[in-house]
Design a protein around this motif. Structure first.
Motif, PDB file in Angstrom:
ATOM      1  N   HIS A 292      -4.928   4.426  -6.730  1.00 32.06           N
ATOM      2  CA  HIS A 292      -5.830   5.342  -6.039  1.00 32.06           C
ATOM      3  C   HIS A 292      -6.479   6.287  -7.039  1.00 32.06           C
ATOM      4  O   HIS A 292      -7.659   6.569  -6.986  1.00 32.06           O
ATOM      5  N   ASP A 293      -5.641   6.806  -7.939  1.00 33.05           N
ATOM      6  CA  ASP A 293      -6.143   7.740  -8.930  1.00 33.05           C
ATOM      7  C   ASP A 293      -6.584   6.937 -10.141  1.00 33.05           C
ATOM      8  O   ASP A 293      -5.789   6.617 -11.018  1.00 33.05           O
ATOM      9  N   THR A 294      -7.870   6.622 -10.185  1.00 29.54           N
ATOM     10  CA  THR A 294      -8.335   5.726 -11.234  1.00 29.54           C
ATOM     11  C   THR A 294      -8.289   6.386 -12.605  1.00 29.54           C
ATOM     12  O   THR A 294      -8.303   5.711 -13.614  1.00 29.54           O
TER      13      THR A 294
ATOM     14  N   TYR B 220       0.885  -1.169   0.000  1.00 36.41           N
ATOM     15  CA  TYR B 220       0.000   0.000   0.000  1.00 36.41           C
ATOM     16  C   TYR B 220       0.912   1.205   0.000  1.00 36.41           C
ATOM     17  O   TYR B 220       1.655   1.419   0.939  1.00 36.41           O
TER      18      TYR B 220
ATOM     19  N   VAL C 156     -14.707  10.439  -0.740  1.00 35.57           N
ATOM     20  CA  VAL C 156     -13.324  10.022  -0.959  1.00 35.57           C
ATOM     21  C   VAL C 156     -13.138   9.943  -2.466  1.00 35.57           C
ATOM     22  O   VAL C 156     -13.599   8.997  -3.103  1.00 35.57           O
TER      23      VAL C 156
ATOM     24  N   PRO D 236      -6.605  11.603  -4.507  1.00 39.61           N
ATOM     25  CA  PRO D 236      -7.194  10.268  -4.357  1.00 39.61           C
ATOM     26  C   PRO D 236      -7.039   9.737  -2.944  1.00 39.61           C
ATOM     27  O   PRO D 236      -5.999   9.941  -2.309  1.00 39.61           O
ATOM     28  N   GLN D 237      -8.046   9.099  -2.453  1.00 38.98           N
ATOM     29  CA  GLN D 237      -8.052   8.414  -1.157  1.00 38.98           C
ATOM     30  C   GLN D 237      -7.981   9.349   0.038  1.00 38.98           C
ATOM     31  O   GLN D 237      -7.730   8.925   1.147  1.00 38.98           O
ATOM     32  N   ILE D 238      -8.157  10.648  -0.183  1.00 39.47           N
ATOM     33  CA  ILE D 238      -8.151  11.560   0.952  1.00 39.47           C
ATOM     34  C   ILE D 238      -9.526  12.208   1.040  1.00 39.47           C
ATOM     35  O   ILE D 238      -9.991  12.839   0.089  1.00 39.47           O
ATOM     36  N   ALA D 239     -10.165  12.048   2.174  1.00 40.96           N
ATOM     37  CA  ALA D 239     -11.551  12.489   2.324  1.00 40.96           C
ATOM     38  C   ALA D 239     -11.646  14.007   2.278  1.00 40.96           C
ATOM     39  O   ALA D 239     -10.746  14.717   2.718  1.00 40.96           O
TER      40      ALA D 239
ATOM     41  N   PRO E 260      -9.794   1.492   2.980  1.00 43.11           N
ATOM     42  CA  PRO E 260      -9.365   2.492   3.962  1.00 43.11           C
ATOM     43  C   PRO E 260      -9.101   3.837   3.299  1.00 43.11           C
ATOM     44  O   PRO E 260      -8.745   3.890   2.121  1.00 43.11           O
ATOM     45  N   ILE E 261      -9.313   4.880   4.038  1.00 44.45           N
ATOM     46  CA  ILE E 261      -9.010   6.205   3.489  1.00 44.45           C
ATOM     47  C   ILE E 261      -7.842   6.795   4.240  1.00 44.45           C
ATOM     48  O   ILE E 261      -7.584   6.463   5.393  1.00 44.45           O
ATOM     49  N   LEU E 262      -7.149   7.668   3.560  1.00 45.74           N
ATOM     50  CA  LEU E 262      -5.961   8.268   4.146  1.00 45.74           C
ATOM     51  C   LEU E 262      -6.359   9.447   5.015  1.00 45.74           C
ATOM     52  O   LEU E 262      -7.279  10.187   4.697  1.00 45.74           O
ATOM     53  N   THR E 263      -5.659   9.604   6.102  1.00 46.63           N
ATOM     54  CA  THR E 263      -5.866  10.753   6.958  1.00 46.63           C
ATOM     55  C   THR E 263      -4.584  11.575   6.945  1.00 46.63           C
ATOM     56  O   THR E 263      -3.494  11.025   6.892  1.00 46.63           O
ATOM     57  N   LEU E 264      -4.755  12.876   6.947  1.00 41.27           N
ATOM     58  CA  LEU E 264      -3.594  13.753   6.967  1.00 41.27           C
ATOM     59  C   LEU E 264      -3.323  14.188   8.390  1.00 41.27           C
ATOM     60  O   LEU E 264      -4.213  14.640   9.091  1.00 41.27           O
TER      61      LEU E 264
ATOM     62  N   ASN F 293     -11.429   9.407  -6.142  1.00 40.31           N
ATOM     63  CA  ASN F 293     -10.387   8.516  -6.640  1.00 40.31           C
ATOM     64  C   ASN F 293      -9.697   9.118  -7.846  1.00 40.31           C
ATOM     65  O   ASN F 293      -9.245   8.431  -8.727  1.00 40.31           O
TER      66      ASN F 293
ATOM     67  N   ARG G 138     -18.863   8.916   1.783  1.00 40.60           N
ATOM     68  CA  ARG G 138     -18.816   8.335   3.134  1.00 40.60           C
ATOM     69  C   ARG G 138     -20.136   8.660   3.816  1.00 40.60           C
ATOM     70  O   ARG G 138     -20.496   9.830   3.936  1.00 40.60           O
TER      71      ARG G 138
END
Lengths: 958, 208
Positions: free
Chosen positions: A472-474, A450, B29, B49-52, A703-707, B31, B72
């Motif tokens: 992630h970036d489709t 990942y 979220v 991507p993948q960041i809410a 899962p989603i990423l958190t900053l 993509n 979400r």
């Protein structure tokens, strides 16, 4: 009495779905025989957790085979077989410590409440809400006997260490003594233990003393009552400070001490011979199960909410250790039964036998098991082997013959010796891992990789697995078809161009294989694979146009994208992990075995694959007692590591190359969250937040990423402006990095650094804002020296003017004077520096920025602190010079300077700055700067008079 | 916009209420990588991507339709919370706190983003149960409708919309009835006032 707090870790979450609605559930905890693992279970959780006692922060192995809460656990005496009983009415056996499910050994019609192995492990007693205690042969699963006699549900079972009797207790408080041979009831003690009624989270228990002479049962008066082995007469009681009835008790391995826990949420430690309590501890919740560590002075506890903890050094050092003089019941027991005697023989060969049933605790083919077991011993170091011989549970009767002498020696030896051996077991070198991988979970998809780009997931089926690659970036990433994998890949790596896979070797047939799949190629069939004979791939990494694999022979093998074997290097030690980015490959290896404090000794090195160089290497720092769990490059290409204590470190070339701790999970942690790091950039950490017990994310739901903000682990300062201080250090770090990049690119091939210059300028402006705010808080808390230091770090004249205004407004005239003089000194240096830089630029034509800075420093008056000048001034000049160069008008000294200055001001985006700074200079010029005046002579005088004095650069051009 | 369907009073159709609800923010979220979008209602993004990130519901649904994001489900749409709310609704007379547009938001999500909601059937039936209980409550409240006795706290948009016509008219009727009584009162006071006014000068006159 000392007050200590014991920190409990959550192992099982009480979930409303299962049984316990009131949030309290019966939880169990067990040590294995060598104290390497802890097993926990909860009646509100269907999973059994096997925790690694040596590396407590690692993820526990979770066995999910039950369909409902697990109410009882038992481990065979030689710790090779784990039994569990559940509310789903089944009793299951697993191999231990691997945790492979073996068999459903029996079923009841009602929930199980108690399990116990006998001394040899050949027999398992199981009982619960059903009437009748089942005695089961562990080998073939046949029911040897059903003992009927209890009226209520049986909640406690205990085989007598000498193997003659079985004691059982039910929820109504009746204790029965059974004779095993005949299966008859010897004694019935009615209502001696408290009646627990229908609360299933509260169970009656009983326990034989390790020497088998006494049976301890919780009494009706909040006490412990000891009954004689043969006559079942009351011998004595332990009565003390328990305010409510007892819910658990546990003998220390040597039988000298006892730990009891009560409904009053206390745990008391008793000296059994003196009948006195010697220590106690209060807990937040009721402790429902305890286990003494078989080696060492530690008690493991678990409470009704599923939290477990280790109570270290339970017995004060002034007293005998709880593991001293462990009774060897085999010597004592003269009335030993026939099958017990037989049991000793096979025990030495790693398995136990009993009464015609040949091997114990294993329903699989015994021969295979034996091989496995032996090889396990072969791998162990001698210290462990002796420990294995010695550190037996008291119940374990037969020591291994081969280690007999060693055991004798240790028996006599002091306790320290034991500890040192225990220590050597404790330290364990970290195994190789792939960054961004999650552990195997049966029946679930897991991540092989990942990263910030995408994921590789795998799902195992019988004999093959199913691998999917997702970006992630489709919208940008290529679409990769899923693939069926017959190799059983466990390592993978992913970047924009392709993916690489590798599998460990499994026996002779299945060799370790490395496979590369490009995502797009002009040629057909451009994927390739390599096989390794007698060698095993440990770690793989991927970069632009190269693939790297590190093997068990400590070879670093580098392949090109097309599969050409380009380099093979020998590494210093066994690999831990590796990561690639562009043309850089970073490898972490073990430098030596672990320190006695169980710290890993790791080393990293960075290779530049394209140029064939090694830019940096050194030791990899870790928090004490932790291990590496993530390793990779930031988006800016900085090497970063994350350890199990939650500290993120980034490698910078500051101080000749050092690691800076940029994030600490402890400082930001909200309650029980775990951060699973994926990547980072200059300001943020990208991670997946995992709730409480989970340490790694699941594939589904995605899962989603958190900053998270990066933050240095700052000391709590008297200033109370932690945020500002953190920003200050971070900005400094960024400035340093930008400067380095500027230097690199200008020395490299004279590339255009305009963008970097702009970035540097805006960072400087941000830094000045931050410093000004810090000055304000310094002034407010009366830290004037610190304020002066900060002023010296300001870059822009405007900010210095602002600082002076600020302190004037705060009514600190002293400080304002000081600031003024600092500003004057600054102006002076700049005038000198500017004229010289310009001169250099003209004379050389190439105008290297470094020359400017180099010539500038000595030119300043010696009385001026150099820190301020080196930090701020050089960059400013550099910018000027670069711009001038770009314009290509370096024909004349004056012209250059004039051309340049409006641009500089405009790039800052503020004409205000110019005027403010100019105003400052004007003032200074008028009032108190003799140097400036003295320097304004020579041939350029006419030009200055032509223009109104509105600009500092003008002046500097004189 | 308002009053297209309701001729009697300003009444919104459910579609119109839904339209209003589409301005509520939800978390998505994405993509894909996309620069920030600048709208009249504000700037949203940039998207990684993948960041809410929080966007208005209409944008979320538009992106979802193109397969560019997953939505979400909001916090309150968890099974735990909804069961709790449902219990609360059944037990107490008052309305539980739920988002003002819960009916519309849940409806839109169930229709167009059902794959993003875990246990969608359960959640859906819970939301429908809650809605039924609350609507029933609204109706029973209306039975003993007096302007003062009913507490309308925490009512949602759709519920308000149901009783808007009725309550508006009822209140008008109340007002009219009160007025009928009030008018004579007013007359009286008006009568009095001149009297008082007349009195004053008289008093003033007397001392003279």
């Amino acid at each position: 009495m000392k007050i200590r707090t014991l920190k409990l870790r959550e192992a099982h979450k009480p979930s409303p779905g299962y049984g316990a609605a009131n949030g309290s559930s019966f939880c169990s905890i067990l040590w294995d025989q060598q104290a390497r693992h802890l097993v926990t279970a909860s009646s509100s959780d269907s999973g059994i957790s096997i925790h690694d006692a040596l590396l407590p922060s690692t993820t526990p192995k979770i066995l999910r085979h039950h369909r409902d809460g697990v109410t009882a656990l038992a481990l065979s005496p030689n710790s090779t077989c784990l039994a569990s009983g559940s509310i789903d009415n089944s009793v299951k056996l697993y191999r231990f410590p691997g945790g492979e499910f073996e068999t459903n050994i029996t079923r009841f019609t009602l929930p199980i409440r108690a399990l116990a192995f006998n001394q040899s492990g050949s027999m398992l007693a199981a009982a619960g809400d059903d009437d009748g205690i089942k005695l089961i042969n562990t080998v073939d699963g046949s029911i040897a006997r059903v003992l009927k006699g209890h009226k209520g549900s049986v909640t406690g079972l205990a085989f007598d260490p000498m193997g003659e009797y079985l004691a059982s207790v039910d929820s109504m408080g009746t204790v029965l003594f059974w004779e095993l041979q005949s299966g008859t009831i010897l004694h019935t003690l009615k209502g001696v233990a408290p009646n627990t009624g229908l609360d299933t989270s509260l169970v009656n228990i009983l326990s034989w003393s390790p020497d088998g002479e006494m049976l301890a049962v919780p009494g009706l008066k909040n006490d412990v009552v000891m009954y004689d082995r043969d006559t079942a007469e009351k011998v004595f009681t332990l009565r003390g400070d328990h305010l409510l009835p007892l819910c658990f008790l546990s003998w220390s391995p040597n039988g000298k001490y006892m730990a009891t826990s009560g409904l009053d949420r206390q745990v008391l430690i008793w000296d059994v011979l003196k009948k006195q309590d010697i220590d106690r501890q209060k807990f937040e919740d009721r402790i429902c199960c305890m286990a003494w560590k078989p080696v060492g002075n530690t008690l493991a506890v678990v409470d009704v909410s599923g939290k477990y903890g280790l109570w270290e050094s339970v017995i004060p050092s002034s007293m005998k250790s709880p593991t001293d003089d462990i009774p060897q019941s085999s010597k004592k027991s003269n009335g030993l039964m026939l099958f017990e005697e037989e049991g000793q023989e096979p025990c030495s060969s790693g398995s136990l036998g009993d009464l015609g049933e040949d091997s114990v605790g294993e329903s699989g083919p015994p021969s295979r098991k034996r091989i496995r077991k032996r090889s396990e011993f072969d791998e162990d170091d001698p210290a462990e082997n002796t420990l294995d011989g010695f550190g037996l549970l008291p119940q374990r009767m037969a020591p291994k013959r081969t280690h007999y002498s060693a055991r004798e020696h240790l028996d006599k030896g002091s306790n320290e010796e034991l500890r040192s051996t225990a220590m050597s077991v404790r330290s364990k070198m970290q195994e190789a891992f792939q960054p961004g991988v999650t552990p195997v979970q049966p029946g679930k998809r897991r991540f092989l990789c990942y990263n910030m780009l995408g994921t590789i997931t795998t799902m195992e089926y019988d004999g093959y697995s199913h691998i999917e690659i997702d970006f992630h970036d489709t919208s940008r990433g290529p679409r990769v078809p899923a693939m069926t994998d017959h190799f059983g890949f466990t390592m993978a790596c992913l970047n924009e161009n392709g993916s690489v896979f590798a599998n460990p070797c499994k026996g002779d047939k299945n060799m370790s294989t490395l496979m590369y799949r490009p995502f797009s190629s002009w040629a057909n069939n451009s994927e390739w694979s390599m096989r390794f004979e007698g060698e095993e791939v440990k770690v793989v990494a991927l970069g632009v146009h190269w693939v790297a694999a590190i093997t068990s022979l400590n070879y670093l093998r580098i392949f090109t994208e097309g599969g050409l074997q380009k380099h093979i290097l020998s590494l210093d030690g066994p690999a831990v992990t590796a990561s690639g980015s562009k043309n850089q490959l970073a490898v972490v290896t073990h430098a030596s075995s672990c320190l006695p404090s169980s710290d890993q000794v790791l080393e990293f090195q960075v290779f530049d694959i394209r140029n064939g160089t090694r830019p940096s290497r050194g030791r990899l720092p870790l928090s004490p007692g932790s291990h590496l769990i993530w390793f990779g490059f930031s988006e800016e290409g900085l090497l970063s590591s994350y350890d199990s204590k939650g500290v993120l470190r980034v490698f910078t070339s500051q101080y000749g190359g050092s690691w800076l701790p940029l994030f600490s999970a402890n400082k930001t942690k909200k309650s029980d969250e775990n951060y699973w790091v994926v990547g980072l950039n200059a300001n943020k950490l990208f991670c997946i937040v995992c709730k409480s017990t989970e340490v790694f994310p699941q594939v589904m739901p995605k899962p989603i990423l958190t900053l998270l903000d990066l933050s240095f682990p700052l000391a709590s300062s008297d200033l109370g402006a932690d945020v500002l201080e953190n920003e200050f250090i971070l900005n400094n770090l960024h400035l340093f990095q930008i400067q380095k990049r500027i230097e690199e690119s200008s020395s490299d091939d004279g590339r255009d650094t305009t963008e970097l210059d702009d970035e540097a300028f805006s960072t400087e402006a941000a830094q000045d804002r931050c410093i000004l705010r810090l000055i304000a808080s310094c002034c407010n808390s009366d830290k004037l020296v610190r304020a002066t230091e900060l002023v010296k770090l300001l870059t822009l004249e405007k900010s210095m003017k602002g600082a002076i205004k600020l302190v004037t407004a705060l009514k600190l005239p002293n400080l304002a004077d000081r600031f003024n003089s600092i500003l004057e000194e600054r102006m002076l240096i700049e005038t000198k520096g500017m004229s010289e830089t310009a001169g250099v630029a003209v004379s050389q034509g190439s105008g290297l920025a470094r020359n400017g800075t180099a010539s500038e420093v000595p030119s300043g008056p010696s009385c001026i602190p150099s820190s301020s000048t080196t930090l701020s001034a050089p960059r400013f000049f550099k910018k000027v010079v670069n711009r001038g160069e770009q314009k290509g008008r370096n024909d004349h000294n004056l012209q250059t300077a004039r051309e340049v200055q409006p641009e500089v001001a405009s790039s800052g985006g503020s004409t205000e700055l110019r005027t403010a700074a100019a105003a400052g200079t004007q003032e200074l010029n008028g009032t108190s700067n003799p140097f400036l005046k003295s320097s304004s002579n020579g041939p350029t005088k006419e030009t200055t008079s032509q223009r109104p004095p509105s600009n500092p650069f003008k002046k500097s051009a004189k | 916009m308002a009053g297209q369907s309701g001729s009697q009073l300003s009444l919104f159709t459910p579609d119109e209420v839904e339209f209003v609800a589409e301005d509520e923010l939800v978390e998505i979220v994405p993509n894909l990588r996309m620069d920030s979008l600048n709208f009249i209602c504000g700037d949203y993004g940039p998207f990684y991507p993948q960041i809410a990130i929080q966007v208005p519901l209409w944008l979320a649904l538009a992106l979802k339709k193109r397969g560019k994001c997953t939505i979400r489900p909001p916090q309150w749409m968890s099974i735990e919370n909804l069961t709790q709310v449902l219990e609360g609704e059944r037990e107490s007379h008052a309305f539980q706190t739920l988002p003002f547009h819960y009916v519309e938001i849940s409806r839109l999500l169930f229709d167009r983003a059902r794959d993003d909601i875990p246990d969608v059937y359960m959640v859906r039936s819970l939301v429908e149960d809650i809605r039924d209980v609350r609507f029933h409550k609204v109706e029973t409240n209306l039975e003993n409708f007096t302007a003062s006795a009913v507490t309308w706290k925490n009512m949602a948009a759709m519920e308000v919309n149901i009783i808007r016509a009725f309550s508006g008219r009822a209140l008008q009727a109340f007002y009219r009835h009160e007025n009928e009584q009030a008018v004579p009162d007013l007359d009286r006071t008006q009568d009095r006032q001149p009297q008082n006014l007349n009195d004053r000068p008289r008093r003033n006159l007397r001392p003279r």
